[in-house]
Design a protein around this motif. Structure first.
Motif, mmCIF file in Angstrom:
data_model
loop_
_atom_site.group_PDB
_atom_site.id
_atom_site.type_symbol
_atom_site.label_atom_id
_atom_site.label_comp_id
_atom_site.label_asym_id
_atom_site.label_seq_id
_atom_site.Cartn_x
_atom_site.Cartn_y
_atom_site.Cartn_z
ATOM 1 N N LEU A 134 0.755 -1.237 -0.139
ATOM 2 C CA LEU A 134 -0.076 0.006 0.081
ATOM 3 C C LEU A 134 0.813 1.344 -0.073
ATOM 4 C CD1 LEU A 134 -2.664 -0.974 2.524
ATOM 5 C CD2 LEU A 134 -2.718 -1.066 -0.038
ATOM 6 N N PHE A 135 2.096 1.170 0.632
ATOM 7 C CA PHE A 135 2.971 2.452 0.569
ATOM 8 C C PHE A 135 4.015 2.371 -0.489
ATOM 9 C CE2 PHE A 135 1.520 0.919 4.688
ATOM 10 C CZ PHE A 135 0.860 1.853 4.927
ATOM 11 N N ASP A 136 4.285 1.387 -1.267
ATOM 12 C CA ASP A 136 5.227 1.295 -2.063
ATOM 13 C C ASP A 136 4.740 1.860 -3.499
ATOM 14 O OD1 ASP A 136 8.324 0.037 -2.803
ATOM 15 O OD2 ASP A 136 6.850 -0.422 -4.497
ATOM 16 N N SER A 137 5.509 2.618 -4.167
ATOM 17 C CA SER A 137 4.832 3.401 -5.362
ATOM 18 C C SER A 137 4.989 2.123 -6.782
ATOM 19 C CB SER A 137 6.107 4.316 -5.896
ATOM 20 O OG SER A 137 7.376 3.847 -6.044
ATOM 21 N N GLU A 138 5.653 1.188 -6.494
ATOM 22 C CA GLU A 138 5.617 0.195 -7.538
ATOM 23 C C GLU A 138 4.819 -1.270 -7.023
ATOM 24 O OE1 GLU A 138 9.402 -0.919 -9.585
ATOM 25 O OE2 GLU A 138 9.860 1.049 -8.760
ATOM 26 N N ARG A 139 4.284 -0.934 -5.904
ATOM 27 C CA ARG A 139 3.307 -2.005 -5.000
ATOM 28 C C ARG A 139 4.081 -3.521 -4.959
ATOM 29 N NH1 ARG A 139 -2.147 -1.783 -8.390
ATOM 30 N NH2 ARG A 139 -3.208 0.053 -7.618
ATOM 31 N N ARG A 140 5.259 -3.102 -4.354
ATOM 32 C CA ARG A 140 6.107 -4.357 -4.095
ATOM 33 C C ARG A 140 6.066 -4.624 -2.353
ATOM 34 N NH1 ARG A 140 11.362 -1.572 -6.039
ATOM 35 N NH2 ARG A 140 10.284 -0.113 -4.712
ATOM 36 N N SER A 141 6.103 -5.952 -2.143
ATOM 37 C CA SER A 141 5.979 -6.441 -0.840
ATOM 38 C C SER A 141 7.504 -6.542 -0.505
ATOM 39 C CB SER A 141 5.335 -7.769 -0.827
ATOM 40 O OG SER A 141 5.959 -8.708 -1.380
ATOM 41 N N TRP A 142 7.581 -6.973 0.811
ATOM 42 C CA TRP A 142 9.003 -7.221 1.424
ATOM 43 C C TRP A 142 9.534 -8.393 0.454
ATOM 44 C CZ3 TRP A 142 8.654 -6.887 7.398
ATOM 45 C CH2 TRP A 142 8.326 -5.662 7.727
ATOM 46 N N PRO A 143 8.794 -9.469 0.589
ATOM 47 C CA PRO A 143 9.428 -10.431 -0.273
ATOM 48 C C PRO A 143 9.932 -10.083 -1.773
ATOM 49 C CG PRO A 143 7.627 -11.434 0.845
ATOM 50 C CD PRO A 143 7.491 -9.892 0.835
ATOM 51 N N ASP A 144 9.098 -9.204 -2.388
ATOM 52 C CA ASP A 144 9.274 -8.595 -3.964
ATOM 53 C C ASP A 144 10.814 -7.908 -3.637
ATOM 54 O OD1 ASP A 144 7.159 -9.671 -5.315
ATOM 55 O OD2 ASP A 144 6.074 -7.781 -4.844
ATOM 56 N N LEU A 145 10.568 -6.729 -2.843
ATOM 57 C CA LEU A 145 12.010 -6.151 -2.476
ATOM 58 C C LEU A 145 13.152 -6.905 -2.328
ATOM 59 C CD1 LEU A 145 10.128 -3.414 -0.546
ATOM 60 C CD2 LEU A 145 11.260 -2.995 -2.763
ATOM 61 N N VAL A 146 13.190 -7.800 -1.252
ATOM 62 C CA VAL A 146 14.551 -8.545 -0.791
ATOM 63 C C VAL A 146 14.830 -9.547 -2.015
ATOM 64 C CG1 VAL A 146 15.458 -9.920 0.778
ATOM 65 C CG2 VAL A 146 13.830 -8.142 1.509
ATOM 66 N N SER A 147 14.014 -10.010 -2.645
ATOM 67 C CA SER A 147 14.300 -11.019 -3.635
ATOM 68 C C SER A 147 14.592 -10.618 -5.122
ATOM 69 C CB SER A 147 13.489 -12.150 -3.881
ATOM 70 O OG SER A 147 12.232 -11.660 -4.092
ATOM 71 N N GLY A 148 14.375 -9.362 -5.171
ATOM 72 C CA GLY A 148 14.617 -8.689 -6.646
ATOM 73 C C GLY A 148 13.721 -9.378 -7.486
ATOM 74 N N THR A 149 12.235 -9.228 -7.096
ATOM 75 C CA THR A 149 11.251 -9.751 -7.995
ATOM 76 C C THR A 149 10.080 -9.121 -7.902
ATOM 77 O OG1 THR A 149 10.255 -11.229 -6.354
ATOM 78 C CG2 THR A 149 11.949 -12.249 -7.790
ATOM 79 N N ARG A 150 9.011 -9.177 -8.761
ATOM 80 C CA ARG A 150 7.786 -8.453 -8.802
ATOM 81 C C ARG A 150 6.654 -9.319 -8.779
ATOM 82 N NH1 ARG A 150 7.698 -4.633 -14.238
ATOM 83 N NH2 ARG A 150 5.448 -4.960 -13.708
ATOM 84 N N THR A 151 5.765 -9.084 -8.303
ATOM 85 C CA THR A 151 4.347 -9.682 -8.631
ATOM 86 C C THR A 151 3.406 -8.886 -9.292
ATOM 87 O OG1 THR A 151 4.640 -10.634 -6.331
ATOM 88 C CG2 THR A 151 2.635 -10.957 -7.309
ATOM 89 N N VAL A 152 2.871 -9.406 -10.568
ATOM 90 C CA VAL A 152 2.128 -8.679 -11.422
ATOM 91 C C VAL A 152 0.677 -9.462 -11.693
ATOM 92 C CG1 VAL A 152 4.123 -7.820 -12.934
ATOM 93 C CG2 VAL A 152 3.061 -9.913 -13.437
ATOM 94 N N VAL A 153 -0.141 -8.557 -12.255
ATOM 95 C CA VAL A 153 -1.358 -9.158 -12.627
ATOM 96 C C VAL A 153 -1.368 -9.388 -14.131
ATOM 97 C CG1 VAL A 153 -3.690 -8.732 -12.805
ATOM 98 C CG2 VAL A 153 -2.622 -7.788 -10.746
ATOM 99 N N LEU A 154 -1.776 -10.491 -14.503
ATOM 100 C CA LEU A 154 -1.933 -10.809 -15.889
ATOM 101 C C LEU A 154 -3.118 -10.369 -16.686
ATOM 102 C CD1 LEU A 154 -0.388 -14.485 -15.458
ATOM 103 C CD2 LEU A 154 0.864 -12.409 -16.506
ATOM 104 N N PRO A 155 -3.302 -10.004 -17.929
ATOM 105 C CA PRO A 155 -4.252 -9.505 -18.484
ATOM 106 C C PRO A 155 -5.496 -10.869 -18.815
ATOM 107 C CG PRO A 155 -2.559 -9.667 -20.107
ATOM 108 C CD PRO A 155 -2.228 -10.030 -18.785
ATOM 109 N N LYS A 156 -6.602 -10.373 -18.893
ATOM 110 C CA LYS A 156 -7.470 -11.460 -19.127
ATOM 111 C C LYS A 156 -7.167 -12.206 -20.467
ATOM 112 C CE LYS A 156 -11.557 -9.977 -16.482
ATOM 113 N NZ LYS A 156 -12.927 -9.623 -16.313
ATOM 114 N N LYS A 157 -7.520 -13.624 -20.547
ATOM 115 C CA LYS A 157 -7.349 -14.116 -21.738
ATOM 116 C C LYS A 157 -8.224 -13.853 -22.828
ATOM 117 C CE LYS A 157 -4.238 -17.798 -20.344
ATOM 118 N NZ LYS A 157 -4.038 -19.295 -20.409
ATOM 119 N N ARG A 158 -8.051 -13.755 -23.965
ATOM 120 C CA ARG A 158 -8.949 -13.288 -25.098
ATOM 121 C C ARG A 158 -9.398 -14.575 -25.917
ATOM 122 N NH1 ARG A 158 -6.838 -7.556 -27.131
ATOM 123 N NH2 ARG A 158 -7.228 -6.363 -24.991
ATOM 124 N N ASP A 159 -10.558 -14.820 -26.191
ATOM 125 C CA ASP A 159 -11.163 -15.902 -26.847
ATOM 126 C C ASP A 159 -10.647 -15.783 -28.401
ATOM 127 O OD1 ASP A 159 -12.127 -17.256 -24.666
ATOM 128 O OD2 ASP A 159 -14.064 -16.137 -24.905
#
Length: 159
Positions: A134-159
């Motif tokens: 909620l406070f990080d400008s890139e919406r990173r959690s501590w696990p994201d920050l420390v591990s150098g990763t990011r968690t992203v939302v994927l777009p809905k699949k189109r038919d």
């Protein structure tokens, strides 16, 4: 295991807290099922292989600590396997989330282990590591920050 580059990199966005919590709850049920199986196997080992009576099982420090270690390792194995294989657990698939490196590749085993360890710390700190989104400008959690990763939302699949 080599890292692979994911697709749809221009269509993803940082995962908000409600989606992360939804996936966490789903995965919590999966981890609970894994823990039940591990516990049953652990008890069966001490009953059938070691030959303890039902009253003796779980009374020694070795049994208690070996079970605790197995539970932690089994949860870490579940997440590490899921994240390094396809970037998502079953709960994350349901919520269209993926964990990836900053450049859009699958994460390594080392990054996964770091994520798991920091996730435990995040949860012990009353979830602060996840509220951090909620406070990080890139919406990173501590696990994201420390591990150098990011968690992203994927777009809905189109038919």
């Amino acid at each position: 295991m080599s890292q692979r580059r994911f697709t749809q990199l221009d269509s993803v966005w940082p995962a908000p807290l409600p989606r992360r919590l939804g996936a966490l709850i789903y995965d919590g049920f999966l981890v609970a099922a894994i823990w039940i199986a591990v516990t049953v196997a652990h008890v069966a080992f001490f009953r059938l292989v070691v030959g303890q009576s039902a009253e003796e099982v779980g009374t020694s420090a070795v049994e208690v600590w070996s079970l605790r270690l197995l539970l932690v390792l089994s949860a870490m194995a579940f997440f590490t396997f899921s994240w390094t294989r396809g970037g998502m657990t079953l709960g994350m698939q349901s919520w269209r989330l993926r964990v990836q490196t900053v450049d859009g590749s699958s994460i390594s085993v080392g990054q996964s282990v770091v994520r798991c360890l920091v996730a435990w710390v995040s949860l012990v700190a009353l979830g602060l590591g996840y509220w951090w989104v909620l406070f990080d400008s890139e919406r990173r959690s501590w696990p994201d920050l420390v591990s150098g990763t990011r968690t992203v939302v994927l777009p809905k699949k189109r038919d």
